[in-house]
Scaffold this motif. Structure first.
Motif, PDB file in Angstrom:
ATOM      1  N   SER A 143      34.029 -13.847  24.392  1.00 58.17           N
ATOM      2  CA  SER A 143      33.781 -12.578  23.696  1.00 58.17           C
ATOM      3  C   SER A 143      32.742 -12.749  22.597  1.00 58.17           C
ATOM      4  O   SER A 143      31.841 -11.928  22.433  1.00 58.17           O
ATOM      5  CB  SER A 143      35.079 -12.035  23.097  1.00 58.17           C
ATOM      6  N   TYR A 144      32.862 -13.840  21.838  1.00 55.65           N
ATOM      7  CA  TYR A 144      31.894 -14.120  20.779  1.00 55.65           C
ATOM      8  C   TYR A 144      30.492 -14.282  21.361  1.00 55.65           C
ATOM      9  O   TYR A 144      29.538 -13.637  20.904  1.00 55.65           O
ATOM     10  CB  TYR A 144      32.299 -15.380  20.002  1.00 55.65           C
ATOM     11  N   PHE A 145      30.365 -15.141  22.368  1.00 55.08           N
ATOM     12  CA  PHE A 145      29.050 -15.388  22.952  1.00 55.08           C
ATOM     13  C   PHE A 145      28.508 -14.143  23.657  1.00 55.08           C
ATOM     14  O   PHE A 145      27.308 -13.866  23.592  1.00 55.08           O
ATOM     15  CB  PHE A 145      29.081 -16.582  23.911  1.00 55.08           C
ATOM     16  N   PHE A 146      29.372 -13.389  24.321  1.00 51.63           N
ATOM     17  CA  PHE A 146      28.940 -12.159  24.976  1.00 51.63           C
ATOM     18  C   PHE A 146      28.351 -11.201  23.936  1.00 51.63           C
ATOM     19  O   PHE A 146      27.263 -10.669  24.113  1.00 51.63           O
ATOM     20  CB  PHE A 146      30.117 -11.508  25.713  1.00 51.63           C
ATOM     21  N   LEU A 199      27.196 -11.933  20.974  1.00 49.00           N
ATOM     22  CA  LEU A 199      26.000 -12.539  20.392  1.00 49.00           C
ATOM     23  C   LEU A 199      24.765 -12.248  21.251  1.00 49.00           C
ATOM     24  O   LEU A 199      23.704 -11.914  20.730  1.00 49.00           O
ATOM     25  CB  LEU A 199      26.209 -14.051  20.264  1.00 49.00           C
ATOM     26  N   TYR A 200      24.923 -12.349  22.558  1.00 49.51           N
ATOM     27  CA  TYR A 200      23.764 -12.169  23.439  1.00 49.51           C
ATOM     28  C   TYR A 200      23.503 -10.715  23.796  1.00 49.51           C
ATOM     29  O   TYR A 200      22.358 -10.323  23.987  1.00 49.51           O
ATOM     30  CB  TYR A 200      23.918 -13.031  24.688  1.00 49.51           C
ATOM     31  N   VAL A 201      24.524  -9.893  23.861  1.00 49.16           N
ATOM     32  CA  VAL A 201      24.320  -8.490  24.213  1.00 49.16           C
ATOM     33  C   VAL A 201      23.701  -7.709  23.064  1.00 49.16           C
ATOM     34  O   VAL A 201      22.906  -6.799  23.281  1.00 49.16           O
ATOM     35  CB  VAL A 201      25.646  -7.849  24.683  1.00 49.16           C
ATOM     36  N   GLN A 202      24.034  -8.070  21.818  1.00 48.93           N
ATOM     37  CA  GLN A 202      23.509  -7.298  20.684  1.00 48.93           C
ATOM     38  C   GLN A 202      21.992  -7.256  20.671  1.00 48.93           C
ATOM     39  O   GLN A 202      21.405  -6.268  20.280  1.00 48.93           O
ATOM     40  CB  GLN A 202      24.064  -7.816  19.357  1.00 48.93           C
ATOM     41  N   VAL A 242      20.849  -4.507  23.004  1.00 52.01           N
ATOM     42  CA  VAL A 242      21.134  -3.175  22.490  1.00 52.01           C
ATOM     43  C   VAL A 242      20.200  -2.819  21.336  1.00 52.01           C
ATOM     44  O   VAL A 242      19.734  -1.692  21.241  1.00 52.01           O
ATOM     45  CB  VAL A 242      22.614  -3.094  22.039  1.00 52.01           C
ATOM     46  N   ALA A 243      19.928  -3.791  20.473  1.00 52.73           N
ATOM     47  CA  ALA A 243      19.115  -3.527  19.282  1.00 52.73           C
ATOM     48  C   ALA A 243      18.115  -4.662  19.066  1.00 52.73           C
ATOM     49  O   ALA A 243      18.339  -5.547  18.245  1.00 52.73           O
ATOM     50  CB  ALA A 243      20.021  -3.370  18.066  1.00 52.73           C
ATOM     51  N   PRO A 244      17.000  -4.650  19.798  1.00 49.47           N
ATOM     52  CA  PRO A 244      15.995  -5.722  19.638  1.00 49.47           C
ATOM     53  C   PRO A 244      15.129  -5.522  18.399  1.00 49.47           C
ATOM     54  O   PRO A 244      13.922  -5.402  18.472  1.00 49.47           O
ATOM     55  CB  PRO A 244      15.185  -5.620  20.925  1.00 49.47           C
ATOM     56  N   TRP A 245      15.767  -5.488  17.239  1.00 50.58           N
ATOM     57  CA  TRP A 245      15.102  -5.168  15.985  1.00 50.58           C
ATOM     58  C   TRP A 245      14.128  -6.247  15.530  1.00 50.58           C
ATOM     59  O   TRP A 245      13.233  -5.971  14.737  1.00 50.58           O
ATOM     60  CB  TRP A 245      16.147  -4.934  14.894  1.00 50.58           C
ATOM     61  N   GLU A 246      14.279  -7.483  16.011  1.00 49.63           N
ATOM     62  CA  GLU A 246      13.460  -8.591  15.516  1.00 49.63           C
ATOM     63  C   GLU A 246      11.971  -8.360  15.729  1.00 49.63           C
ATOM     64  O   GLU A 246      11.142  -8.923  15.028  1.00 49.63           O
ATOM     65  CB  GLU A 246      13.844  -9.913  16.194  1.00 49.63           C
ATOM     66  N   TYR A 247      11.623  -7.523  16.709  1.00 51.33           N
ATOM     67  CA  TYR A 247      10.214  -7.246  16.996  1.00 51.33           C
ATOM     68  C   TYR A 247       9.637  -6.193  16.041  1.00 51.33           C
ATOM     69  O   TYR A 247       8.431  -6.043  15.969  1.00 51.33           O
ATOM     70  CB  TYR A 247      10.058  -6.730  18.432  1.00 51.33           C
ATOM     71  N   ASN A 248      10.506  -5.469  15.363  1.00 54.53           N
ATOM     72  CA  ASN A 248      10.057  -4.316  14.592  1.00 54.53           C
ATOM     73  C   ASN A 248      10.185  -4.471  13.083  1.00 54.53           C
ATOM     74  O   ASN A 248      10.279  -3.478  12.372  1.00 54.53           O
ATOM     75  CB  ASN A 248      10.851  -3.072  15.036  1.00 54.53           C
ATOM     76  N   VAL A 249      10.204  -5.690  12.606  1.00 55.83           N
ATOM     77  CA  VAL A 249      10.300  -5.902  11.157  1.00 55.83           C
ATOM     78  C   VAL A 249       9.030  -6.590  10.672  1.00 55.83           C
ATOM     79  O   VAL A 249       8.262  -7.147  11.459  1.00 55.83           O
ATOM     80  CB  VAL A 249      11.548  -6.748  10.785  1.00 55.83           C
ATOM     81  N   SER A 250       8.848  -6.557   9.378  1.00 53.94           N
ATOM     82  CA  SER A 250       7.671  -7.212   8.799  1.00 53.94           C
ATOM     83  C   SER A 250       7.764  -8.719   8.991  1.00 53.94           C
ATOM     84  O   SER A 250       8.840  -9.277   9.248  1.00 53.94           O
ATOM     85  CB  SER A 250       7.591  -6.892   7.304  1.00 53.94           C
TER      86      SER A 250
END
Length: 155
Positions: free
Chosen positions: A15-18, A20-23, A26-34
């Motif tokens: 559950s933890y790893f699932f 960790l990887y699914v988030q 759902v929210a690939p925010w790392e591409y959209n920050v400074s």
């Protein structure tokens, strides 16, 4: 009783790893920050993940092995044989991570968030590509473990 406890522990790990990887799907925010925000995020997460992930992954594999040992009488069942598949895939996933994104961490941790290298976006994208491709093997690993435990509980 011990096998049920071990399988419950495996479900908690999965559950933890699932999550960790699914988030990241759902929210690939790392591409959209400074660049500054990404560099600070990377340093913070790598500080913890470089210490905790080896322990988590090795103990996860350890509990999978315990599951096999305590269920050795069930060696002819699908529930039993799904776990070795998960172990092999976890080993492959670990190898891929160590040979790709993990080796980039020291260089990225040396970044000064206020004075990023010229190619920081290229390195970020490469690191995220390596990191994200792990989802394609890690999400199935967790589904395999969930399925194995479900089959074990419902035999």
């Amino acid at each position: 009783m011990i096998t049920r406890i071990i399988s419950l522990i495996l479900v908690v790990y999965a559950s933890y790893f699932f999550g960790l990887y699914v988030q990241g799907l759902v929210a690939p925010w790392e591409y959209n920050v400074s660049g500054k925000a990404f560099a600070e995020y990377h340093k913070a997460i790598d500080f913890y993940m470089s210490k905790r992930m080896p322990v988590l992954v090795l103990s996860y594999i350890g509990f999978m092995i315990l599951f096999l040992i305590f269920n050795r009488k069930e060696w002819g069942t699908v529930a039993y044989w799904l776990i070795p598949v998960a172990i092999v895939l976890q080993a492959i996933s670990t190898y891929i991570a160590i040979t790709s994104n993990v080796h980039m961490n020291p260089e990225m941790n040396a970044w000064n968030p206020d004075n990023l290298p010229v190619n920081w976006q290229e390195m970020r994208d490469k690191w995220l590509y390596y990191h994200n491709r792990g989802r394609f093997i890690n999400i199935p690993i967790q589904m395999i473990v969930f399925t194995s435990c479900y089959l074990f509980w419902n035999k």
